[in-house]
Design a protein around this motif. Structure first.
Motif, PDB file in Angstrom:
ATOM      1  N   LEU A  63      86.835  30.648  69.670  1.00  0.00           N
ATOM      2  CA  LEU A  63      87.598  31.775  70.196  1.00  0.00           C
ATOM      3  C   LEU A  63      86.825  33.088  70.122  1.00  0.00           C
ATOM      4  N   VAL A  64      85.520  32.987  69.895  1.00  0.00           N
ATOM      5  CA  VAL A  64      84.679  34.179  69.866  1.00  0.00           C
ATOM      6  C   VAL A  64      83.303  33.788  70.396  1.00  0.00           C
ATOM      7  N   LEU A  65      82.682  34.681  71.157  1.00  0.00           N
ATOM      8  CA  LEU A  65      81.340  34.426  71.683  1.00  0.00           C
ATOM      9  C   LEU A  65      80.331  34.614  70.558  1.00  0.00           C
ATOM     10  N   PRO A  66      79.463  33.640  70.316  1.00  0.00           N
ATOM     11  CA  PRO A  66      78.529  33.756  69.195  1.00  0.00           C
ATOM     12  C   PRO A  66      77.440  34.801  69.446  1.00  0.00           C
ATOM     13  N   ILE A  93      90.597   6.720  79.790  1.00  0.00           N
ATOM     14  CA  ILE A  93      90.082   7.328  78.572  1.00  0.00           C
ATOM     15  C   ILE A  93      91.005   8.436  78.074  1.00  0.00           C
ATOM     16  N   GLY A  94      91.134   8.524  76.732  1.00  0.00           N
ATOM     17  CA  GLY A  94      91.937   9.569  76.128  1.00  0.00           C
ATOM     18  C   GLY A  94      91.301  10.938  76.299  1.00  0.00           C
ATOM     19  N   LEU A  95      92.135  11.976  76.258  1.00  0.00           N
ATOM     20  CA  LEU A  95      91.695  13.349  76.515  1.00  0.00           C
ATOM     21  C   LEU A  95      92.194  14.226  75.375  1.00  0.00           C
ATOM     22  N   ILE A  96      91.292  14.561  74.437  1.00  0.00           N
ATOM     23  CA  ILE A  96      91.663  15.319  73.244  1.00  0.00           C
ATOM     24  C   ILE A  96      91.063  16.710  73.313  1.00  0.00           C
ATOM     25  N   GLY A  97      91.878  17.723  73.076  1.00  0.00           N
ATOM     26  CA  GLY A  97      91.404  19.098  73.089  1.00  0.00           C
ATOM     27  C   GLY A  97      91.850  19.860  71.860  1.00  0.00           C
ATOM     28  N   THR A  98      91.035  20.815  71.455  1.00  0.00           N
ATOM     29  CA  THR A  98      91.349  21.678  70.320  1.00  0.00           C
ATOM     30  C   THR A  98      92.235  22.830  70.750  1.00  0.00           C
ATOM     31  N   SER A  99      93.205  23.154  69.906  1.00  0.00           N
ATOM     32  CA  SER A  99      94.001  24.361  70.088  1.00  0.00           C
ATOM     33  C   SER A  99      94.343  24.892  68.708  1.00  0.00           C
ATOM     34  N   SER A 100      94.101  26.163  68.485  1.00  0.00           N
ATOM     35  CA  SER A 100      94.222  26.770  67.166  1.00  0.00           C
ATOM     36  C   SER A 100      95.667  27.093  66.813  1.00  0.00           C
ATOM     37  N   THR A 101      96.035  26.810  65.563  1.00  0.00           N
ATOM     38  CA  THR A 101      97.356  27.184  65.076  1.00  0.00           C
ATOM     39  C   THR A 101      97.384  28.627  64.578  1.00  0.00           C
ATOM     40  N   THR A 102      96.210  29.230  64.425  1.00  0.00           N
ATOM     41  CA  THR A 102      96.150  30.609  63.938  1.00  0.00           C
ATOM     42  C   THR A 102      96.330  31.606  65.069  1.00  0.00           C
ATOM     43  N   ILE A 128      94.101  19.616  65.911  1.00  0.00           N
ATOM     44  CA  ILE A 128      94.697  20.734  65.182  1.00  0.00           C
ATOM     45  C   ILE A 128      93.624  21.425  64.347  1.00  0.00           C
ATOM     46  N   VAL A 129      93.406  22.704  64.579  1.00  0.00           N
ATOM     47  CA  VAL A 129      92.500  23.492  63.737  1.00  0.00           C
ATOM     48  C   VAL A 129      93.186  24.797  63.373  1.00  0.00           C
ATOM     49  N   THR A 130      92.699  25.418  62.296  1.00  0.00           N
ATOM     50  CA  THR A 130      93.288  26.681  61.862  1.00  0.00           C
ATOM     51  C   THR A 130      92.375  27.879  62.089  1.00  0.00           C
ATOM     52  N   THR A 131      91.192  27.661  62.673  1.00  0.00           N
ATOM     53  CA  THR A 131      90.220  28.703  63.015  1.00  0.00           C
ATOM     54  C   THR A 131      89.690  29.421  61.777  1.00  0.00           C
ATOM     55  N   ALA A 132      88.441  29.096  61.429  1.00  0.00           N
ATOM     56  CA  ALA A 132      87.791  29.703  60.269  1.00  0.00           C
ATOM     57  C   ALA A 132      86.673  30.659  60.673  1.00  0.00           C
ATOM     58  N   ILE A 133      86.606  31.031  61.951  1.00  0.00           N
ATOM     59  CA  ILE A 133      85.564  31.943  62.429  1.00  0.00           C
ATOM     60  C   ILE A 133      86.119  33.355  62.405  1.00  0.00           C
ATOM     61  N   ALA A 134      85.537  34.197  61.558  1.00  0.00           N
ATOM     62  CA  ALA A 134      86.101  35.520  61.309  1.00  0.00           C
ATOM     63  C   ALA A 134      86.185  36.365  62.572  1.00  0.00           C
ATOM     64  N   GLY A 135      85.193  36.265  63.456  1.00  0.00           N
ATOM     65  CA  GLY A 135      85.161  37.125  64.634  1.00  0.00           C
ATOM     66  C   GLY A 135      86.313  36.909  65.595  1.00  0.00           C
ATOM     67  N   ALA A 136      86.997  35.752  65.480  1.00  0.00           N
ATOM     68  CA  ALA A 136      88.102  35.475  66.399  1.00  0.00           C
ATOM     69  C   ALA A 136      89.240  36.465  66.227  1.00  0.00           C
ATOM     70  N   SER A 137      89.394  37.023  65.027  1.00  0.00           N
ATOM     71  CA  SER A 137      90.524  37.919  64.771  1.00  0.00           C
ATOM     72  C   SER A 137      90.498  39.126  65.701  1.00  0.00           C
ATOM     73  N   HIS A 148      92.226  30.997  53.760  1.00  0.00           N
ATOM     74  CA  HIS A 148      92.304  29.552  54.015  1.00  0.00           C
ATOM     75  C   HIS A 148      93.715  29.001  53.795  1.00  0.00           C
ATOM     76  N   GLU A 149      94.282  29.249  52.628  1.00  0.00           N
ATOM     77  CA  GLU A 149      95.593  28.670  52.307  1.00  0.00           C
ATOM     78  C   GLU A 149      96.678  29.223  53.220  1.00  0.00           C
ATOM     79  N   ALA A 150      96.588  30.503  53.551  1.00  0.00           N
ATOM     80  CA  ALA A 150      97.578  31.108  54.447  1.00  0.00           C
ATOM     81  C   ALA A 150      97.490  30.512  55.840  1.00  0.00           C
ATOM     82  N   ARG A 151      96.264  30.233  56.297  1.00  0.00           N
ATOM     83  CA  ARG A 151      96.099  29.621  57.620  1.00  0.00           C
ATOM     84  C   ARG A 151      96.756  28.246  57.662  1.00  0.00           C
ATOM     85  N   TYR A 152      96.579  27.469  56.590  1.00  0.00           N
ATOM     86  CA  TYR A 152      97.135  26.117  56.589  1.00  0.00           C
ATOM     87  C   TYR A 152      98.649  26.121  56.407  1.00  0.00           C
TER      88      TYR A 152
END
Length: 435
Positions: A63-66, A93-102, A128-137, A148-152
């Motif tokens: 969710l952020v450009l590196p 074939i199955g189709l799995i995509g990431t979407s952030s809960t944060t 399911i991911v909680t997004t641990a990349i700080a720049g996304a905020s 971390h705990e608050a995200r989960y």
């Protein structure tokens, strides 16, 4: 140990990351950067995977450009949009995509994946991911990334709401009785009335019950909190593991946690990431690995590791110094399992920062296996047969050629050993994962 009557079958997904996992692989003649944002590129990957009878194609998200965008591919298209297009050019074939809960809303995510499940006739999965990349905020109007705990805590309630929304339409709610003028049975469509610590959602969903009932749930991350969430909800867990004994311990842990949550321990499939670099001979495979490795920009890999380590910049050190022990320096918002594994491996093997860059740069930190098709198949079989894995998340160093090498040269060897399907036996992703 699984009961004798239960026949295990290896599960394989492909992690489709742009032009491949190797940093700066866009410089390789094996890739076509001009095709990266075309349907043709993504369709080629999905069709190759489907030819190999793989369980799923998996598209992650960021969710952020590196910072490394000046030297390396770093853009990420929206996974749900790409997978929706792929549903029209694939059939099994199955189709799995990431979407952030944060940085999402449960109603939006529930509707997106229910729609994808309808479009694909039952092949959708949500990672399911909680997004641990700080720049996304900064892209979502937040001052800083939650800890971390608050995200989960938010993530767990998020999943609960999504599941309620998928269940808000009972089977058979669409009647479509033309003569009686009844389209839907209102008694089978329910508000969910969720009121929790993070969300208040009325419902029902605006999309009927998905073909799978509930699209498959995947989870990535091996922290204690992440595995607890996986044991409660996930059908598939993507992990990073280097050592088969450590992988066996993780499998046992997840199985035990799933039982505590009231689930069958075998309902959760564990798929470590694996980057195979394949050659007809071992020396040919090594030459390809060296060729791809020579393209890696240390700056690009350092930028990747800075994100993984919550903003810690390894560029401040001499790259030929021993890798520093950063375990006490990781910020509270950083991910847990990936930094711990990378730091622990570097310290145990006494790697320099440069050596770790070379390792991470070829496989985004996952296990890289360089060898002949037989050697790759032997290794995968050993991990599978010793219960270190239920299968693998294949992460090609380059795409689509690296995937085609795997499908054409390794998959037939797994099939000949009776470890992997020769044909699909089901039509939905959940059916693919049932073996």
């Amino acid at each position: 140990m699984e009961t004798a009557h239960r026949q295990r079958s290896m599960h394989l997904a492909v992690f489709a990351q742009g032009l491949g996992a190797a940093h700066s692989v866009w410089r390789s003649p094996r890739t076509a950067p001009d095709r990266l944002h075309t349907l043709r590129h993504w369709a080629d990957i999905a069709r190759i995977a489907e030819e190999g009878r793989l369980d799923a194609v998996f598209i992650a998200d960021a969710l952020v450009l590196p910072d490394s965008i000046g030297a390396d591919v770093g853009e990420r298209p929206d996974p749900v949009s790409v997978l929706s297009a792929l549903s029209a050019v694939t059939s099994r074939i199955g189709l799995i995509g990431t979407s952030s809960t944060t940085y999402n809303d449960p109603f939006t995510v529930a509707r997106q994946f229910a729609t994808l499940d309808h479009l694909s006739e039952g092949r959708a999965g949500w990672n399911i991911v909680t997004t641990a990349i700080a720049g996304a905020s900064g892209n979502y109007g937040s001052a800083e990334l939650p800890e971390h705990e608050a995200r989960y805590a938010r993530g767990e309630e998020f999943v609960e709401v999504v599941l309620k929304l998928w269940d808000s339409w009972e089977p058979g709610a669409i009647v479509a009785d033309r003569a009686a003028g009844v389209y839907a049975d209102r008694d089978r469509i329910h508000e969910i009335g969720h009121r929790g610590g993070h969300f208040q959602v009325r419902g029902p969903l605006t999309v009927p019950r998905p073909p799978q009932g509930r699209p498959l749930l995947a989870q990535a991350g091996s922290s204690a909190t992440g595995l607890d969430l996986a044991a409660r909800f996930a059908d598939m867990v993507f992990t990073t593991q280097y050592d088969p004994q450590a992988a066996q311990a993780l499998v046992r842990n997840v199985r035990a946690l799933a039982e505590v949550k009231g689930r069958s321990p075998f309902d959760v499939k564990i798929l470590p990431g694996l980057t195979p670099v394949i050659g007809r001979t071992e020396s040919e495979a090594r030459e390809l690995a060296d060729e791809l490795g020579s393209l890696i920009s240390p700056e690009a890999t350092l930028a990747f590791m800075r994100q993984a380590f919550g903003g810690i910049d390894l560029g401040r050190y001499d790259l030929d110094e021993p890798f520093p022990d950063l375990r006490d320096e990781l910020p509270a918002h950083a991910g847990k399992s990936r930094p711990a594994l990378l730091i622990g491996t570097a310290l145990e093997e006494k790697l320099t920062i440069r050596q770790m860059i070379e390792r991470v740069g070829l496989s985004i930190g996952h296990r890289c296996l360089v060898g002949t098709p037989d050697q790759v198949a032997d290794d995968m079989a050993h991990w599978f047969e010793t219960h270190a894995a239920d299968g693998f998340n294949i992460i090609p160093a380059d795409l689509p050629h690296g995937l085609r090498d795997f499908v054409e040269q390794v998959v037939p060897r797994l099939q000949d050993r009776g470890l992997f399907r020769k044909e699909y036996t089901g039509t939905t992703l959940r059916e693919h994962l049932s073996g």
